[in-house]
Design a protein around this motif. Structure first.
Motif, PDB file in Angstrom:
ATOM      1  N   PHE A  90     100.294 -77.110  41.388  1.00 28.47           N
ATOM      2  CA  PHE A  90     101.008 -78.503  41.962  1.00 28.47           C
ATOM      3  C   PHE A  90     100.281 -79.820  42.391  1.00 28.47           C
ATOM      4  CE2 PHE A  90     102.853 -74.604  43.823  1.00 28.47           C
ATOM      5  CZ  PHE A  90     104.283 -74.910  44.116  1.00 28.47           C
ATOM      6  N   LEU A  91     100.801 -81.092  42.281  1.00 26.83           N
ATOM      7  CA  LEU A  91     100.153 -81.949  42.077  1.00 26.83           C
ATOM      8  C   LEU A  91      99.000 -82.918  43.469  1.00 26.83           C
ATOM      9  CD1 LEU A  91     102.824 -84.081  39.598  1.00 26.83           C
ATOM     10  CD2 LEU A  91     100.891 -82.111  39.466  1.00 26.83           C
ATOM     11  N   ASP A  92      99.475 -81.843  44.112  1.00 28.26           N
ATOM     12  CA  ASP A  92      99.757 -81.756  45.510  1.00 28.26           C
ATOM     13  C   ASP A  92      98.724 -80.935  46.358  1.00 28.26           C
ATOM     14  OD1 ASP A  92     100.689 -82.234  47.732  1.00 28.26           O
ATOM     15  OD2 ASP A  92     101.165 -84.004  47.725  1.00 28.26           O
ATOM     16  N   SER A  93      97.692 -80.704  47.510  1.00 28.97           N
ATOM     17  CA  SER A  93      98.324 -79.473  48.148  1.00 28.97           C
ATOM     18  C   SER A  93      98.980 -79.989  49.280  1.00 28.97           C
ATOM     19  CB  SER A  93      96.360 -79.741  48.721  1.00 28.97           C
ATOM     20  OG  SER A  93      96.487 -81.046  49.694  1.00 28.97           O
ATOM     21  N   THR A  94      99.783 -80.257  49.361  1.00 25.75           N
ATOM     22  CA  THR A  94     100.621 -80.241  50.403  1.00 25.75           C
ATOM     23  C   THR A  94     101.734 -80.789  49.865  1.00 25.75           C
ATOM     24  OG1 THR A  94     100.812 -82.829  50.793  1.00 25.75           O
ATOM     25  CG2 THR A  94      98.960 -80.729  52.543  1.00 25.75           C
ATOM     26  N   ALA A  95     102.672 -79.182  48.602  1.00 24.61           N
ATOM     27  CA  ALA A  95     103.568 -79.535  48.255  1.00 24.61           C
ATOM     28  C   ALA A  95     105.445 -79.509  48.025  1.00 24.61           C
ATOM     29  CB  ALA A  95     103.708 -78.877  46.435  1.00 24.61           C
ATOM     30  N   SER A  96     104.937 -79.303  49.799  1.00 27.03           N
ATOM     31  CA  SER A  96     106.275 -79.182  50.113  1.00 27.03           C
ATOM     32  C   SER A  96     106.673 -80.297  51.768  1.00 27.03           C
ATOM     33  CB  SER A  96     106.361 -77.531  50.953  1.00 27.03           C
ATOM     34  OG  SER A  96     105.718 -77.865  52.256  1.00 27.03           O
ATOM     35  N   GLN A  97     105.317 -81.041  50.996  1.00 24.03           N
ATOM     36  CA  GLN A  97     105.992 -82.193  52.590  1.00 24.03           C
ATOM     37  C   GLN A  97     105.665 -83.281  51.429  1.00 24.03           C
ATOM     38  OE1 GLN A  97     106.230 -81.533  55.459  1.00 24.03           O
ATOM     39  NE2 GLN A  97     106.097 -83.589  55.949  1.00 24.03           N
ATOM     40  N   PHE A  98     106.607 -84.270  52.131  1.00 28.16           N
ATOM     41  CA  PHE A  98     105.940 -85.531  51.261  1.00 28.16           C
ATOM     42  C   PHE A  98     105.453 -86.752  52.079  1.00 28.16           C
ATOM     43  CE2 PHE A  98     107.602 -89.978  49.807  1.00 28.16           C
ATOM     44  CZ  PHE A  98     107.628 -89.444  48.551  1.00 28.16           C
ATOM     45  N   ASP A  99     104.501 -86.898  51.679  1.00 29.39           N
ATOM     46  CA  ASP A  99     103.492 -87.707  52.465  1.00 29.39           C
ATOM     47  C   ASP A  99     102.320 -88.282  51.654  1.00 29.39           C
ATOM     48  OD1 ASP A  99     101.568 -86.046  50.831  1.00 29.39           O
ATOM     49  OD2 ASP A  99     101.768 -84.329  52.364  1.00 29.39           O
ATOM     50  N   ASN A 100     101.126 -88.290  52.074  1.00 28.76           N
ATOM     51  CA  ASN A 100     100.400 -89.931  51.050  1.00 28.76           C
ATOM     52  C   ASN A 100      99.049 -88.224  50.646  1.00 28.76           C
ATOM     53  OD1 ASN A 100      99.005 -89.167  53.351  1.00 28.76           O
ATOM     54  ND2 ASN A 100      98.072 -91.405  53.254  1.00 28.76           N
ATOM     55  N   ASN A 101      98.998 -87.848  50.908  1.00 21.01           N
ATOM     56  CA  ASN A 101      98.380 -86.953  49.712  1.00 21.01           C
ATOM     57  C   ASN A 101      97.613 -86.344  48.411  1.00 21.01           C
ATOM     58  OD1 ASN A 101      97.105 -83.219  48.901  1.00 21.01           O
ATOM     59  ND2 ASN A 101      95.939 -83.991  50.973  1.00 21.01           N
ATOM     60  N   TYR A 102      99.169 -87.316  47.743  1.00 22.70           N
ATOM     61  CA  TYR A 102      98.050 -87.300  46.579  1.00 22.70           C
ATOM     62  C   TYR A 102      97.568 -88.405  46.319  1.00 22.70           C
ATOM     63  CZ  TYR A 102     100.068 -89.256  42.311  1.00 22.70           C
ATOM     64  OH  TYR A 102      99.647 -90.384  40.687  1.00 22.70           O
ATOM     65  N   TYR A 103      97.288 -89.525  47.107  1.00 25.69           N
ATOM     66  CA  TYR A 103      96.650 -90.480  46.304  1.00 25.69           C
ATOM     67  C   TYR A 103      95.178 -90.124  47.602  1.00 25.69           C
ATOM     68  CZ  TYR A 103     100.575 -93.181  46.162  1.00 25.69           C
ATOM     69  OH  TYR A 103     101.969 -93.812  45.503  1.00 25.69           O
ATOM     70  N   LYS A 104      94.934 -89.640  48.405  1.00 26.25           N
ATOM     71  CA  LYS A 104      94.012 -88.866  49.158  1.00 26.25           C
ATOM     72  C   LYS A 104      92.966 -87.855  47.462  1.00 26.25           C
ATOM     73  CE  LYS A 104      95.293 -89.081  53.501  1.00 26.25           C
ATOM     74  NZ  LYS A 104      95.892 -88.527  55.134  1.00 26.25           N
ATOM     75  N   ARG A 105      94.143 -86.916  47.373  1.00 21.74           N
ATOM     76  CA  ARG A 105      93.758 -85.948  46.016  1.00 21.74           C
ATOM     77  C   ARG A 105      92.947 -86.962  44.761  1.00 21.74           C
ATOM     78  NH1 ARG A 105      93.272 -80.833  46.673  1.00 21.74           N
ATOM     79  NH2 ARG A 105      94.412 -80.264  44.570  1.00 21.74           N
TER      80      ARG A 105
END
Length: 232
Positions: free
Chosen positions: A153-168
């Protein structure tokens, strides 16, 4: 059924046809016309932003898998990404905001394994990747591997649309080279940092950029289908 049309029964004539609603707009390439509404639905149902999806476009007559070669590859550098988006009338801010859609993304190993094995003559794995993260991905994607379903998965909260992608990305945990490059390049780093700090800002800019993306490639070709599942 196309997400941009609905089935309607004409009471007097007893016929069925696909009818487009909203103000008429010329058609988009099929990849955009048929995906914009599902993206909106997935986004809003997983806690993401809302935006106005313009409807009323005609259906495209051609859909070819080969057209996906025009999509940015996962190994481009930031300059190439900026150029690719610019050809479609999209700016750097659109690039960063739309990349945030990876918050719901999953990738098979084939799209990023080049970052994990024999990356260069001096590094086995991409040095821009967090070493612990790289080790975990190597276990999921050994070389050679017979499991074609393996991936990440491309971020750690893959079932939630949030800004975690940028934090990663700020942690060196971007899966694609194109993802991590957005933080490593000074032209785009400040926007990654801004979206990582302010989720409301990310949501607002993502919605704005999705509307712009929905207007890419608009032309006068197309048709109103009698059967939404196939061309007339």
């Amino acid at each position: 059924m196309s997400p941009h049309c609905f089935l309607r029964r004409h009471n007097r004539r007893g016929c069925q046809r696909c009818c487009h609603y909203g103000n008429f707009r010329p058609p988009l390439p099929l990849s955009l016309t048929h995906l914009h509404q599902p993206i909106f639905t997935s986004c809003s149902q997983t806690g993401g932003p809302y935006w106005t999806v313009l409807k009323g476009r005609k259906d495209g007559r051609v859909s070819k898998a080969s057209d996906t070669i025009n999509l940015p590859a996962p190994f481009l550098n930031v300059t190439q990404l900026i150029q690719s988006f610019a050809k479609r009338g999209l700016g750097i801010k659109d690039l960063i905001a739309l990349s945030g859609g990876h918050t719901l993304g999953f990738s098979h190993c084939s799209s990023f394994e080049a970052r994990l094995h024999n990356f260069s003559t001096t590094h086995d794995a991409d040095p821009s990747m967090d070493s612990i993260f790289a080790s975990m991905l190597k276990k999921k994607c050994p070389k050679p591997s017979k499991d074609r379903t393996a991936g990440q998965f491309l971020d750690s909260t893959a079932s939630q649309f949030d800004n975690n992608y940028y934090k990663r990305l700020m942690e060196g945990r971007g899966v694609f080279g194109t993802d991590q490059a957005l933080y490593d390049d000074p032209r785009t780093r400040w926007m990654v940092e801004s979206f990582a700090k302010d989720q409301h800002l990310f949501f607002r800019e993502f919605a704005t950029s999705m509307i712009k993306l929905g207007n890419v490639g608009v032309n006068d070709a197309g048709e109103v289908r009698l059967n939404c599942r196939k061309v007339n």
